[in-house]
Scaffold this motif. Structure first.
Motif, mmCIF file in Angstrom:
data_model
loop_
_atom_site.group_PDB
_atom_site.id
_atom_site.type_symbol
_atom_site.label_atom_id
_atom_site.label_comp_id
_atom_site.label_asym_id
_atom_site.label_seq_id
_atom_site.Cartn_x
_atom_site.Cartn_y
_atom_site.Cartn_z
ATOM 1 N N ASN A 290 -7.473 47.682 -0.140
ATOM 2 C CA ASN A 290 -6.405 46.850 0.429
ATOM 3 C C ASN A 290 -5.057 47.106 -0.249
ATOM 4 O OD1 ASN A 290 -7.370 45.719 -1.986
ATOM 5 N ND2 ASN A 290 -6.784 43.631 -1.396
ATOM 6 N N GLN B 197 -5.135 53.499 2.591
ATOM 7 C CA GLN B 197 -6.393 53.991 3.125
ATOM 8 C C GLN B 197 -6.205 54.296 4.614
ATOM 9 O OE1 GLN B 197 -9.115 54.794 1.452
ATOM 10 N NE2 GLN B 197 -8.185 54.161 -0.495
ATOM 11 N N LYS B 198 -6.975 55.240 5.128
ATOM 12 C CA LYS B 198 -6.833 55.655 6.524
ATOM 13 C C LYS B 198 -6.876 54.471 7.482
ATOM 14 C CE LYS B 198 -8.845 60.302 6.407
ATOM 15 N NZ LYS B 198 -9.921 61.140 6.970
ATOM 16 N N GLU B 199 -7.796 53.548 7.248
ATOM 17 C CA GLU B 199 -7.974 52.421 8.160
ATOM 18 C C GLU B 199 -6.687 51.621 8.304
ATOM 19 O OE1 GLU B 199 -10.776 48.423 8.664
ATOM 20 O OE2 GLU B 199 -10.967 49.693 6.885
ATOM 21 N N ILE B 200 -5.993 51.396 7.182
ATOM 22 C CA ILE B 200 -4.742 50.638 7.223
ATOM 23 C C ILE B 200 -3.635 51.467 7.850
ATOM 24 C CG2 ILE B 200 -2.931 49.610 5.789
ATOM 25 C CD1 ILE B 200 -5.094 48.702 3.860
ATOM 26 N N GLN C 198 -3.630 61.561 7.127
ATOM 27 C CA GLN C 198 -3.743 60.320 7.886
ATOM 28 C C GLN C 198 -3.579 59.078 7.024
ATOM 29 O OE1 GLN C 198 -7.552 61.091 9.941
ATOM 30 N NE2 GLN C 198 -6.363 61.165 11.836
ATOM 31 N N GLN C 199 -3.418 59.263 5.719
ATOM 32 C CA GLN C 199 -3.164 58.129 4.826
ATOM 33 C C GLN C 199 -1.670 57.835 4.680
ATOM 34 O OE1 GLN C 199 -6.160 59.710 1.598
ATOM 35 N NE2 GLN C 199 -5.785 57.532 1.213
ATOM 36 N N GLN D 31 -3.768 53.929 9.938
ATOM 37 C CA GLN D 31 -3.955 54.135 11.371
ATOM 38 C C GLN D 31 -3.765 52.841 12.153
ATOM 39 O OE1 GLN D 31 -4.293 57.399 12.597
ATOM 40 N NE2 GLN D 31 -3.701 57.570 10.448
ATOM 41 N N ALA D 32 -4.014 51.695 11.520
ATOM 42 C CA ALA D 32 -3.774 50.413 12.178
ATOM 43 C C ALA D 32 -2.281 50.170 12.371
ATOM 44 C CB ALA D 32 -4.389 49.280 11.358
#
Length: 365
Positions: A214, A238-241, A82-83, A243-244
């Motif tokens: 970041n 990172q996953k958060e980025i 997911q990265q 997936q965004a």
């Protein structure tokens, strides 16, 4: 019909003349293309075997998630699947980031000259663009870029090594930069030429990816892996980025043959290492020749050289074109009196140097 204001007047991408057209225009039997930083040794033999086997499956849509390739990349780089962000070339991943994070109310910071797609895609999104001139040696002015960041800045682009000059940043400089960039601002490090880098102090980007949330790294299969025709690139974040960004990725943005070819190419590290060594030797050969003529050659860590000639780039380009060599004029790259040469094979480079002995004196170089 009225296109949105920010794209009015933007020039479309202008590809170079096809080889067959150049032959016809100048009465040539042989033309060597050394303009697009392609791998003159092609791709691993494993690639042809893999896509030949899959050629009969063209009626089926690709795996939109790119599962096989994603799994191989995750294993190679020790990342979670997911990265990863898969793109139709790393150009498309650049587009994803601009579409996801940039608006007319936000800004983006980049070097100049650098890869044109950062500015183009930011312009399309209507973002405020802040360009910081590279230093005299061709490296990014990281202090100047830090000064250009404010509360509106969402993306900073670092092309390492930088295209069009080939100059790479060292790890200490990159770490110092990342430590001072606000966490609200993404740093996208474009490593399209990663496989060609020889300097020992080049940043260990995958380690930095874990330390700086970041930080984003882009890579491609178009250069050293020899898959330019199949258009496969990827981002690591990172996953958060990741997936965004993923919702803006079109369904089936990579084709099946691209997925299969890239997965096969990853299996042949021997081929990549051989290409890297051949490129290093031939890059040094060309550098010594042009520096021997008193010309400034930017210290490249890529598969191309940017050479300052003191003569308008288009004039140099035309002279080589008429002799059957397609190079890249520096006039379109921010270096008006330079020429950029993609490193060819040993034979191609030998022919180029032979022709250079005729062309350069005639131009006063």
């Amino acid at each position: 019909m009225f296109a949105k204001q920010q794209i009015q007047g933007l020039p479309p991408y202008a590809p170079g003349k096809p080889i067959e057209e150049v032959k016809q225009d100048y009465g040539l039997t042989k033309v060597v293309k050394m303009a697009s930083n392609e791998n003159p040794y092609g791709a691993s033999p494993l690639v042809a075997k893999a896509i030949t086997h899959a050629a009969s499956a063209t009626s089926i849509y690709p795996d939109g998630y790119g599962t096989v390739l994603r799994d191989k990349l995750a294993a190679k780089h020790a990342l979670d699947k997911q990265q990863l962000i898969l793109g139709n070339g790393s150009d498309e991943v650049i587009q994803f980031f601009c579409r996801s994070f940039l608006t007319p109310e936000t800004s983006t910071v980049m070097a100049t000259p650098t890869f044109s797609q950062y500015k183009l895609n930011a312009t399309i999104e209507g973002a405020i663009i802040r360009e910081v001139a590279v230093k005299e040696d061709g490296s990014h002015d990281l202090e100047g870029m830090l000064a250009a960041i404010d509360e509106t800045t969402r993306i900073v682009w670092v092309c390492n090594p930088n295209n069009p000059n080939g100059v790479a940043l060292d790890e200490a400089s990159m770490i110092d930069f990342l430590q001072r960039v606000p966490e609200s601002c993404i740093v996208v490090c474009d490593e399209a030429y990663f496989e060609y880098v020889a300097r020992e102090d080049y940043p260990k980007s995958l380690d930095l990816l874990k330390e700086y949330p970041n930080f984003v790294v882009l890579r491609t299969f178009s250069k050293a892996y020899g898959l330019a025709a199949l258009r496969v690139g990827y981002g690591m974040a990172q996953k958060e980025i990741a997936q965004a960004v993923d919702p803006v990725r079109p369904p089936f943005n990579n084709n099946t043959l691209g997925h299969i070819a890239a997965a096969a190419a990853l299996e042949d590290e021997t081929f990549i290492n051989e290409c890297k060594e051949k490129n290093r030797q031939e890059r040094e050969r060309l550098r010594v020749y042009f520096e021997g003529r008193g010309l400034f050659v930017y210290p490249s860590e890529t598969n191309f050289l940017l050479i300052e000639t003191g003569v308008l780039g288009n004039k140099i380009f035309q002279a080589y074109l008429e002799k059957g060599f397609i190079l890249r004029s520096g006039e379109a790259l921010g270096y008006p009196t330079a020429i950029r040469i993609s490193i060819g094979s040993e034979e191609e480079n030998g022919e180029l140097l032979q022709v250079s002995n005729e062309i350069l004196p005639g131009l006063g170089v």
